[in-house]
Scaffold this motif. Structure first.
Motif, PDB file in Angstrom:
ATOM      1  N   CYS A  63       0.838  -1.197   0.000  1.00  0.00           N
ATOM      2  CA  CYS A  63       0.000   0.000   0.000  1.00  0.00           C
ATOM      3  C   CYS A  63       0.875   1.250   0.000  1.00  0.00           C
ATOM      4  N   TYR A 106      -6.418   5.610   3.375  1.00  0.00           N
ATOM      5  CA  TYR A 106      -6.190   5.203   4.760  1.00  0.00           C
ATOM      6  C   TYR A 106      -7.121   6.047   5.633  1.00  0.00           C
ATOM      7  N   GLY A 164      -3.653   4.010  -1.173  1.00  0.00           N
ATOM      8  CA  GLY A 164      -4.341   2.732  -1.150  1.00  0.00           C
ATOM      9  C   GLY A 164      -3.426   1.632  -1.657  1.00  0.00           C
ATOM     10  N   PRO A 259     -11.788   1.260   3.354  1.00  0.00           N
ATOM     11  CA  PRO A 259     -10.493   1.934   3.441  1.00  0.00           C
ATOM     12  C   PRO A 259      -9.539   1.159   4.350  1.00  0.00           C
ATOM     13  N   LEU A 260      -8.273   1.429   4.223  1.00  0.00           N
ATOM     14  CA  LEU A 260      -7.327   0.849   5.171  1.00  0.00           C
ATOM     15  C   LEU A 260      -7.559   1.564   6.493  1.00  0.00           C
ATOM     16  N   THR A 261      -8.279   0.913   7.354  1.00  0.00           N
ATOM     17  CA  THR A 261      -8.784   1.504   8.587  1.00  0.00           C
ATOM     18  C   THR A 261      -7.821   1.227   9.724  1.00  0.00           C
ATOM     19  N   HIS A 268      -5.243  -2.889  11.999  1.00  0.00           N
ATOM     20  CA  HIS A 268      -5.687  -2.247  10.776  1.00  0.00           C
ATOM     21  C   HIS A 268      -6.251  -3.290   9.820  1.00  0.00           C
ATOM     22  N   ARG A 270      -8.308  -3.676   5.706  1.00  0.00           N
ATOM     23  CA  ARG A 270      -8.605  -2.997   4.450  1.00  0.00           C
ATOM     24  C   ARG A 270      -9.216  -3.959   3.448  1.00  0.00           C
ATOM     25  N   GLN A 271      -9.720  -3.390   2.357  1.00  0.00           N
ATOM     26  CA  GLN A 271     -10.138  -4.185   1.217  1.00  0.00           C
ATOM     27  C   GLN A 271      -8.931  -4.905   0.650  1.00  0.00           C
ATOM     28  N   TYR A 277     -10.776  -9.391   2.463  1.00  0.00           N
ATOM     29  CA  TYR A 277     -10.256  -8.282   3.256  1.00  0.00           C
ATOM     30  C   TYR A 277      -8.929  -8.714   3.878  1.00  0.00           C
TER      31      TYR A 277
END
Length: 404
Positions: A63, A106, A164, A259-261, A268, A270-271, A277
């Motif tokens: 990412c 993010y 991303g 989103p990269l949460t 963390h 993300r998709q 995921y």
């Protein structure tokens, strides 16, 4: 990623530049040396594992982001985004793909005023450097991403421009392939020693016993960087630290990209693919390990990561792990920021280390910078002076607070 084997022995007894480590950082430096019009020397890349199976490049999240606290790191990532989108032109090969960023962004979540203030300050830095960072209130996050549980959240920060997922493996493959086609020599061997003559490294010794003279040596050995530095009698504050990663599916997938949460806990997610995921976390005790230590803590998912994800995204109460793996950060214990350039007392030994999880996205700019130092003795494109090694000797920190 197509991997071809390398010979184990070099074809010469002396090289202008020897690069220790042939993953994306070393290959970026090798390629930028071939691209520099004012460098026409010989380059040898020594890679201990030509399969690249255990290198950090192979275990990355792949990412890119611009949400950093150090404006230099913002600009470094911006260069990578520009570089990959113009890859065929940059690399001079029409067969190379024009890469792009999957811009889910993010999303940093703050659950206290201290961290919220940090996000506000970072956003000012990022915007001044040209990033598209937005600060979102709890209600704004909920309106945009209604699947989050936000009772404890005060503020969020997100950027969806050049932030991303991107295909770092393909960039690595093309940098290495192009460097070799331009005359850079790669061997499958290991540097076991280094000899000095006054304030210069004179040669490296391979595990096979062969000694090779050098004009410059570049330490691009990732999590093994401290071991490489120790061969020259130098203490480098970089250590391997494990990072756990999981790919999972959800019984009830989200209707839009995740989103990269970055949860306040540090977990963390993300998709990943259209219906998968990815999640990541540090060990419970984030300590240095051996560079070949890839032990997975199988309880970490069940006891820590999954409950946090399910709390933050209630729709993910029912999820199933598809695969898991362990990678390494080359963690700079001083300030979690890159260490770049020559050692003050060993002037031809150049460092390209300590990226603390940011290496893949920073490789093009770092390769260009090291090539400029070798060709000109100075940075030309982007001034990375704050990241020079001399700050390590005085414990002068160039802090990057946005470390995941």
């Amino acid at each position: 990623m197509a991997i071809s084997g390398f010979p184990s022995a070099p074809s010469r007894s002396s090289y202008d530049v020897i690069i220790i480590g042939g993953a994306i950082m070393g290959s970026a430096t090798a390629w930028f040396l071939t691209e520099n019009p004012d460098f026409d020397g010989s380059v040898l890349v020594v890679e201990r594992d030509p399969s690249y199976a255990m290198c950090s490049t192979a275990h990355t999240y792949s990412c890119i982001r611009q949400q950093f606290s150090d404006p230099l790191n913002v600009r470094i990532s911006q260069f990578t985004a520009e570089f990959i989108k113009d890859l065929p032109d940059r690399i001079g090969d029409a067969r190379a793909p024009r890469l792009s960023v999957q811009n889910f962004g993010y999303l940093y979540l703050a659950d206290n005023e201290g961290f919220a203030d940090q996000l506000r300050g970072n956003a000012q830095i990022q915007r001044a450097a040209g990033a598209g960072t937005e600060l979102l209130t709890r209600d704004e996050i909920a309106a945009r991403y209604p699947f989050y549980q936000l009772d404890d959240i005060l503020l969020g920060s997100i950027n969806t421009r050049d932030e991303g997922y991107w295909d770092g493996g393909t960039l690595f493959d093309w940098l290495r392939r192009s460097a070799r086609s331009r005359g850079v020599e790669y061997i499958g061997n290991e540097v076991a020693g280094m000899t000095k003559d006054g304030n210069r490294a004179r040669s490296v010794t391979l595990a096979s016993g062969q000694q090779i003279a050098c004009g410059h040596v570049v330490n691009a050995s990732g999590p093994r960087a401290a071991r490489t530095a120790a061969m020259a009698g130098i203490n480098l504050p970089v250590e391997p630290r494990r990072r756990f990663n999981w790919v999972y599916t959800a019984e009830k997938p989200l209707v839009r990209e995740l989103p990269l949460t970055i949860d306040p806990s540090g977990v963390h997610t993300r998709q990943d693919g259209p219906s998968t995921y990815m999640a990541g976390a540090a060990p419970a005790e984030d300590l240095a390990v051996e560079p070949d230590d890839f032990r997975m803590d199988h309880d970490r998912w069940q006891d820590h990561v999954w409950p946090i994800i399910a709390n933050r995204i209630p729709q993910f109460e029912s999820i199933r792990v598809v695969t898991e793996w362990v990678g390494h950060y080359a963690y700079n214990t001083l300030d979690q920021n890159a260490i770049v350039g020559p050692h003050p007392e060993v002037e031809n030994l150049l460092f390209q280390n300590g990226f603390s999880g940011h290496g893949l996205q920073q490789a093009p700019a770092m390769g260009r910078a090291i090539a400029e130092l070798i060709a000109y003795g100075e940075f030309r494109s982007l001034d990375l002076t704050p990241m020079l090694f001399d700050r390590i000797l005085s414990a002068r920190r160039a802090v990057e607070t946005a470390v995941i």
